[in-house]
Design an enzyme around this catalytic site. Structure first.
Site, short mmCIF file in Angstrom:
data_model
loop_
_atom_site.label_atom_id
_atom_site.label_comp_id
_atom_site.label_asym_id
_atom_site.label_seq_id
_atom_site.Cartn_x
_atom_site.Cartn_y
_atom_site.Cartn_z
CE LYS B 79 -3.98 2.08 3.09
NZ LYS B 79 -5.34 1.84 3.80
CB SER B 154 -7.62 4.13 3.22
OG SER B 154 -7.01 3.27 4.20
CB SER B 178 -7.54 1.05 6.34
OG SER B 178 -8.85 2.72 5.95
#
Lengths: 98, 479
Positions: B79, B154, B178
């Site tokens: 990420k 997210s 997330s």
């Protein structure tokens, strides 16, 4: 619903958060912040007398280490992302009056 | 089956048996990315050359007969909230559009040490603020299971990359759901470890008392393996726990016999889609058939999790994001400025997107004079009450069970304009971060052909017990 005053939004943005907002955004934030703050009032219903705060979930206190110099970023690495630099320093617009 | 469709542990087995090389596996991911990522939008940066170089290094060490970590050579996606040395790290924000970190995050270092080639950096909601990956400054990511729908957020890019076979597994971060919510929406396994289990060094901060790094994987065994890679003490994060890391894989097959689970009524009620609830309860019944003892339980203060979270997370974010001032790194305005404060304000307003600006304003307001006691301190006290609900539950139960997400994946654009509606997406996952406990999401069925996740919560540092229950749930799904 209580709208947040325009002056209050501008104070938080300009003096505390350092954000420059358009007139539209100030208006939107008056509404949004008001709506969310009202939602927060739910918490006032809960009795929290004698309840300690939890700022942190782990049962640990200060973590100390020996004050020994170790490896750190080189000056070149530390400055590698600087938007503006001069002679090994970060450079910013003038702060002090002449 | 194509190479890129293998699970990470299946690939690891083939790498060890030398049936396939790390270079071939990496190339298979890169080929899949070239084929599908224009549509999926999972990646912000693809590090093809670096990944192939790392893969070849593993291959040559293997040929030389070196002892390698069991997972060496299995490519991973990271990420874009984790710093990677020499590789652009944006947090999906204009303010970090050209930021190239001079160091690796601890979790990235661990992946390097385990010999995992890094395929690329994945898309996310800007500064991890969002539940759909629509808040990225750069692009929208789509759900590989239904291309008109969001992958969640997210960590939506990491979830889409793994679910779309563009990576074998991925790292995400979880502040209020997330990792778990995108795992649920994309049909993956995701773990939010105990606060302190994985070092946050090099994780770009959103809300420091809530953030954790964790894995998104195709199955439970992969989650156990990747958690084992990244967990452990790190002196550079003072909240990192100095506790031994168990062999998570060794625990998997121990079964659920003898374990006791609670199902909090507060996580099955209002706001949960009835079809999702039924699907989750059916999975709970299957676990009962395997010997898990289950009863409903009451955790009344959980109902206050959302207002507590939406005071604390923005307050911490407002403090953390004060560092983006255009001085040391990141964007600086090109406009003429009257003084340094003008430079700060123009820089920050150009660099941060609307959701980030809103949360900074919200957090700053809640911390400002006159409101600090009423909002921030009040929220910290109610957080204690929520944590106590969990502490009490652990007296009776080994794990707690709930849906991960109140709905299946929603359509791109469907909730983008309604911030409060979007925040409800995290209603079941937020209490876990407030209490600092670990939790996983594991696929447990489908509604309208879309994946549903079961959330399994556990005692602090008992990820092994969570994984046992997750593995049992997974066994009831196959075949």
């Amino acid at each position: 619903m209580p709208e947040i005053k325009r002056e209050e939004v501008l104070h938080v943005a300009n003096n505390l958060a350092r954000l420059e907002l358009s007139d539209d955004e100030v208006e939107r934030l008056q509404y949004e912040l008001g709506r969310i703050m009202e939602y927060f009032l739910e918490l006032q219903k809960i009795d929290t007398r004698d309840v300690d705060i939890t700022s942190h979930v782990l049962p640990m206190t200060n973590v100390l280490r020996d004050d020994q110099p170790g490896e750190c970023l080189s000056q070149e690495d530390a400055l590698s992302n600087a938007p503006d630099k001069i002679e090994g320093f970060f450079r910013v617009p003038r702060i002090l009056e002449e | 089956m194509e190479i890129c469709e293998l699970t990470a542990h299946e690939l690891a087995g083939r790498l060890q048996a030398r049936e396939v090389s790390a270079e071939e596996a990496t190339q298979a991911c890169l080929d899949r990315i070239a084929e599908t990522d224009a549509e999926l939008g999972a990646y912000l940066t693809v590090t093809a050359d670096l990944a192939l170089e790392q893969a070849r290094a593993v291959d040559s060490r293997r040929r030389a007969g070196e002892a390698l970590p069991a997972v060496a050579g299995v490519p991973v996606a990271i990420k874009d909230v984790l710093c990677t040395r020499g590789v652009r790290t944006t947090c999906a924000s204009r303010i970090l559009e050209n930021f190239v970190p001079p160091y690796d995050a601890a979790a990235v270092e661990r992946c390097n040490e385990a010999g995992l080639p890094m395929i690329g950096k994945t898309n996310m909601d800007e500064f991890a603020m969002g539940s759909s990956t629509e808040n990225s400054a750069f692009k929208v990511t789509r759900n590989p299971r239904a291309i008109d729908r969001v992958p969640g957020g997210s960590s939506g890019g990491s979830a889409a990359a793994v679910a779309g076979n563009e990576a074998f597994w991925a790292l995400g971060s979880d502040t209020g759901g997330s990792i778990r919510q995108p795992a649920s929406l994309c049909g993956l396994v995701g773990i939010k470890p105990t606060y302190g289990r994985v070092s946050r060094y090099g994780l770009i901060a959103y809300a420091s008392s809530l953030d954790q790094v964790g894995p998104l994987t195709k199955d439970v065994r992969d989650a156990a393996l990747l958690l084992g890679v990244i967990a452990g003490h790190d002196g550079r994060d003072s909240t990192s726990a100095d506790l031994p890391v168990p062999d998570y894989v060794a625990e998997l097959e121990k079964g659920v016999q003898g374990l006791k689970a609670g199902v909090p009524a507060q996580l099955l009620g209002q706001g949960i889609d009835p079809a999702v609830r039924d699907c989750v309860l059916a999975a709970v019944d299957r676990l009962v058939a395997l010997g898990l003892e289950v009863e409903e339980t009451q955790m009344p203060h959980i109902d206050y999790s959302l207002p507590v979270y939406y005071i604390l997370a923005p307050a911490e974010a407002a403090s953390n994001l004060a560092r983006y001032d255009g001085v040391r790194y990141g964007h600086r305005t090109a406009k003429p400025v009257s003084d340094i404060y003008d430079m700060f304000a123009k820089t920050r307003s150009e660099g941060f997107g609307p959701e980030v600006r809103l949360r900074i304003m919200l957090g700053t307001y809640a911390l400002s004079a006159g409101y600090y006691d009423a909002y921030y301190l009040k929220a910290l006290r109610v957080r204690t009450l929520i944590k106590r609900n969990f502490d009490e539950a652990w007296q009776k139960y080994d794990v707690l069970l709930s849906p991960t997400s109140p709905t299946v994946a929603f359509k791109v654009g469907e909730k983008a304009d309604d911030p409060l509606q979007m925040k409800l997406a995290d209603i079941c996952t937020i209490p876990i971060n407030l209490a600092g406990i670990p939790a996983a999401s594991v696929p447990c069925g489908e509604v309208d052909g879309l994946p549903v996740g079961l959330q399994i919560m556990g005692r602090p540092f008992q990820e092994d017990v969570i994984l046992r229950v997750a593995y049992a749930c997974e066994q009831t799904m196959s075949g």
